[in-house]
Design an enzyme around this catalytic site. Structure first.
Site, mmCIF file in Angstrom:
data_model
loop_
_atom_site.group_PDB
_atom_site.id
_atom_site.type_symbol
_atom_site.label_atom_id
_atom_site.label_comp_id
_atom_site.label_asym_id
_atom_site.label_seq_id
_atom_site.Cartn_x
_atom_site.Cartn_y
_atom_site.Cartn_z
ATOM 1 N N HIS A 80 0.543 -1.250 0.006
ATOM 2 C CA HIS A 80 0.224 0.266 -0.148
ATOM 3 C C HIS A 80 0.753 1.265 -0.432
ATOM 4 C CE1 HIS A 80 -4.435 -1.763 0.850
ATOM 5 N NE2 HIS A 80 -3.863 -2.826 1.002
ATOM 6 N N GLU A 107 -8.070 0.402 -4.966
ATOM 7 C CA GLU A 107 -7.385 -1.168 -4.684
ATOM 8 C C GLU A 107 -6.564 -2.130 -5.897
ATOM 9 O OE1 GLU A 107 -8.837 -5.149 -2.775
ATOM 10 O OE2 GLU A 107 -10.294 -3.656 -2.396
ATOM 11 N N CYS A 151 -11.416 -1.237 2.123
ATOM 12 C CA CYS A 151 -10.288 -2.162 1.857
ATOM 13 C C CYS A 151 -9.025 -2.425 3.973
ATOM 14 C CB CYS A 151 -9.471 -1.900 1.253
ATOM 15 S SG CYS A 151 -8.262 -2.772 1.302
ATOM 16 N N GLY A 155 -5.870 -2.298 4.043
ATOM 17 C CA GLY A 155 -5.910 -0.698 3.515
ATOM 18 C C GLY A 155 -6.001 0.440 4.323
#
Length: 270
Positions: free
Chosen positions: A152, A201, A210, A213
């Protein structure tokens, strides 16, 4: 052959779950049949296809395929959904590592493991400071990079709602800086220890929620000193509660829901 499935979601991030722990699937899941099952027009439709399989060392194994057919290492929302389905505390295998899950009222708490923050653990194409990366894409600059089973990149902005993530997300996801592509997070503060988050995503696009996330964003905010070690993260689909201290595992708590069950003909998607 008819194959049973379970449709579930976590805050609107939805999954098709195939439980092959006791009854093996008729064949091997490939990128093409995962993509076909995920198609919302001609398949069952989902953000991720989840396959549960036996494990010799742990309760079971979970494999995760994004809507584009690509296999990934972790999915926090899916892990909560699977915890609800399993019904008791367990440690499970994923390609991103071991995850510990525990059902809670209306959802689950999941131990997501220790985040990875070194540049080669994300991975990035070359060495740099992952806490304030000296890169930018238009108005999005100096992100934080965190790997929580999935890679990420997190941008902190004044108002996450005003960022055109539908345009910038795919541009950043596919930048050569990220050899395995990247999930793109845009976050802003909305109160003490409270963040608002939007996520593009990798392999799925804009999503209502998410879990990885939210975990990565909380870790990034804690590392930058923007919040304490217990954070509420509000996504378009709802709230997740994330706890993390330096050197420890991330704990994520949030809801999960079973939507319905059905069957499909394996050969139609093989």
């Amino acid at each position: 052959m008819r194959v049973p499935f379970i449709k579930m979601h976590g805050l609107g991030n939805d999954f098709v779950v195939l439980d092959a722990r006791e009854r093996p699937l008729p064949g091997t899941i490939s990128s093409s049949n995962a993509k076909a099952l995920a198609n919302r027009n001609t398949g069952i439709g989902c953000d991720q296809l989840i396959v549960l399989e036996p494990s010799a060392a742990h309760a079971f194994a979970m494999r995760i395929y994004n809507a584009d057919g690509g296999e990934v290492g972790a999915c926090g929302n899916a892990t909560r959904a699977v915890a609800l389905l399993h019904g008791e505390a367990a440690t499970i295998e994923t390609t991103g590592g071991l995850l510990a899950l525990e059902p809670a009222k209306g959802g689950a708490t999941v131990n997501m493991g220790v985040p990875r923050v070194d540049w080669n653990q994300i991975p990035l194409d070359y060495a740099m400071d992952t806490l304030s990366m000296p890169v930018g894409w238009r108005e999005l600059k100096n992100p934080v990079a965190v790997n929580v089973g999935n890679p990420h990149v997190i941008f902190f902005v004044e108002d996450a709602d005003k960022v055109d993530l539908g345009t910038l997300g795919p541009e950043i996801e596919n930048d050569p800086l990220f050899p395995e592509r990247i999930n793109v997070n845009v976050a802003s503060g909305v109160g003490e220890n409270h963040l608002k988050l939007h996520v593009w995503e990798r392999g799925a696009g804009l999503t209502r929620a998410c879990g990885t996330g939210a975990c990565a964003t909380a870790v990034a905010a804690i590392r930058r000193g923007l919040v304490g070690d217990a954070v509420t993260v509000t996504l378009p689909g709802g709230d997740l509660f994330i706890e993390w201290r330096e050197g420890e595992s991330i704990r994520m708590t949030g809801p999960a829901t079973e939507s319905f069950r059905g069957e499909f003909e394996w050969d139609d998607f093989a």
